[in-house]
Design a protein around this motif. Sequence first.
Motif, mmCIF file in Angstrom:
data_model
loop_
_atom_site.group_PDB
_atom_site.id
_atom_site.type_symbol
_atom_site.label_atom_id
_atom_site.label_comp_id
_atom_site.label_asym_id
_atom_site.label_seq_id
_atom_site.Cartn_x
_atom_site.Cartn_y
_atom_site.Cartn_z
ATOM 1 N N GLY A 62 0.794 -1.223 0.000
ATOM 2 C CA GLY A 62 0.000 0.000 0.000
ATOM 3 C C GLY A 62 0.824 1.269 0.000
ATOM 4 O O GLY A 62 0.354 2.316 0.462
ATOM 5 N N THR B 152 2.293 3.233 -5.961
ATOM 6 C CA THR B 152 1.246 2.667 -6.813
ATOM 7 C C THR B 152 0.530 3.761 -7.600
ATOM 8 O O THR B 152 0.227 4.838 -7.069
ATOM 9 C CB THR B 152 0.230 1.885 -5.955
ATOM 10 O OG1 THR B 152 0.827 0.669 -5.525
ATOM 11 C CG2 THR B 152 -1.030 1.559 -6.737
ATOM 12 N N LEU C 237 -4.889 1.338 -9.803
ATOM 13 C CA LEU C 237 -5.466 0.648 -8.661
ATOM 14 C C LEU C 237 -6.987 0.649 -8.738
ATOM 15 O O LEU C 237 -7.631 -0.395 -8.562
ATOM 16 C CB LEU C 237 -4.992 1.313 -7.367
ATOM 17 C CG LEU C 237 -5.485 0.703 -6.056
ATOM 18 C CD1 LEU C 237 -4.965 -0.716 -5.891
ATOM 19 C CD2 LEU C 237 -5.042 1.565 -4.866
ATOM 20 N N VAL D 17 -3.592 5.737 -0.803
ATOM 21 C CA VAL D 17 -4.010 4.419 -1.296
ATOM 22 C C VAL D 17 -5.292 3.984 -0.601
ATOM 23 O O VAL D 17 -6.224 3.470 -1.242
ATOM 24 C CB VAL D 17 -2.876 3.390 -1.091
ATOM 25 C CG1 VAL D 17 -3.393 1.966 -1.291
ATOM 26 C CG2 VAL D 17 -1.727 3.671 -2.037
ATOM 27 N N LEU E 89 -2.558 5.287 -8.731
ATOM 28 C CA LEU E 89 -3.900 5.218 -8.154
ATOM 29 C C LEU E 89 -4.970 4.950 -9.218
ATOM 30 O O LEU E 89 -5.961 4.266 -8.944
ATOM 31 C CB LEU E 89 -4.214 6.518 -7.412
ATOM 32 C CG LEU E 89 -3.300 6.827 -6.211
ATOM 33 C CD1 LEU E 89 -3.747 8.128 -5.543
ATOM 34 C CD2 LEU E 89 -3.313 5.682 -5.211
#
Length: 569
Positions: free
Chosen positions: A511, A515, A520, A544, A517
Amino acid sequence: MAAAGALRDRPGRLRGDPHRALIRDAEVEVVARAGGLWFRSGNALRRFVLDKLEPLAHRPPAGLLAGFLVGDTSRLPADAVDDLRSAGLTHYVAVSGSNVALFLAAWWLVVGPLGLDPRLRAATGLVALGAFVVATRWEPSVVRAAAMAGVLLGGRVVGVLVDPWRALGSAVTLLVLVSGDLVADVGFQLSVGATCGVLIGLRMPIRRRPRRLWRLVTATVAAQLAVVPVLLATFGTVPLLSPIANVVAAPLVTAATALGGAGLAVGFAPVLEAGLFAAGGVLEVARHAAGWPQVGAPGAAAVILAGFAMRSPRLRPLAVAGAVAWIGIAAVPVAPPETPQLVFLDVGQGDAVLLAGPAGTALVDGGRDPDVLAAALRRHGIVRIDLLIVTHGDADHVGGLAEALGRYEVAELWHPAHQDPSPLLAALVDDAHRRGVPVRAVRRGDRGSLGDLRFDVLAPGRRYAAENDGSIVLWVAAAGATALLTGDVEAVAQGELPPLRPEILQVPHHGSATTDLRWLRETVGTVAVISVGPNTFGHPTQTVLDALAGTPARVFLTQRDGDVVIPLS
């Protein structure tokens, strides 16, 4: 020494030893050698023992004898170390009170013919203790034992009689004042706790005969009870019958240390062989005791309560019946799940994902600590790993696998292609080659299966500048259910994955903020799992968590929810 290279803040373990950071492409230069009487004599003693045992390094008892004498277990096979730990006998190679006592006894034999005054003899013992601490590389347990012995000897030098409890309290207080980080060291905690237990056990009244044997049993049980809270907090389980293993092993350890040390000192091979024979006996005890039951906090509490109940004639039959029933239940092996399931193991700050089904078991990564991983796998009855997959070389993914090949029967090992392996991963691969475990460097397009469980490798497809982006990414399918296991891939590698919508998503990199987003939100399905533990990295980040909150996915965190078990059906 002076070392130059690329320093990376990466705590973990390498071949069982803890480290705070790693230096890549290091150039090491010896600037100066340690001086002083203690360092010179201690290092000379250590070199003498290890050099004498070097020709016998291929024999596991020789590796154990080095552990008894100077705390060096580098020559001891990983499976032997695991057996000692599972049997509750690891403290014998941690170099603690018994080793210090034997060393001082040998020292008294050396200085005895000199006819020294008792105070002067105690003073020479203090000097010898300093050399012994250097020779054993000042492990917390030996520092505690040496400090306690030093307080006792110092009392003799000044003519003050110090009882063991005051010696222990003074030693612990002094050491904590000098080095406060010892308080958090598990070895130090176990050493202090076990010593308290022994002192309590030795003072308990003994009515049964032979009293010497029962006093040994009482002290051993008291020591084990004293360290139960530390063992449970650190490893999650304790060996139920370790007092029995300790009672059997204790005389063998003493014989191995005394005979082995004497044989090395005088160069008399038959005496050394007798010491090695005794050390081999300790390994046999550990090998047999390693399979005895392990209990968690509820089991440990039940055993302690049953022990107190045994003292009451009215409750004794109930306690015996309960113990027999518990042993019978514990002896029944845990059956594999009837349908495949995905388990995100709670191993602290790190990843460890278990895929289990009727046809076998796959383990993806192993967290940071071998003992924490072993406790997690015991919770699910795992004794064999058909496929071991290491997504990449970070310590919080591969550190816990340092002893896996010795603890479990592993049928195959996968690791990522394209990237250069980290020292931890390289050590694991080398260990697999030595043990004859098939090793496969996988890349995009590779596949595998275990019955209904199917694995498709989606990445890596090329070499990346960032090691995290080189993680293995797995598409897992079983009975129509799908999961995406992502390792630590970051935004660059995420952008190269095909469009996917798995039911279960392992959120990449615990997390972290690395990453993408948008990726995700477009990828997450009905369940998102973040493998995370206490950390200083800020994982998982609030951004996240906020991104996941804006999706229909149910979010689990191993730090909050423990093991996350998801049936794949």
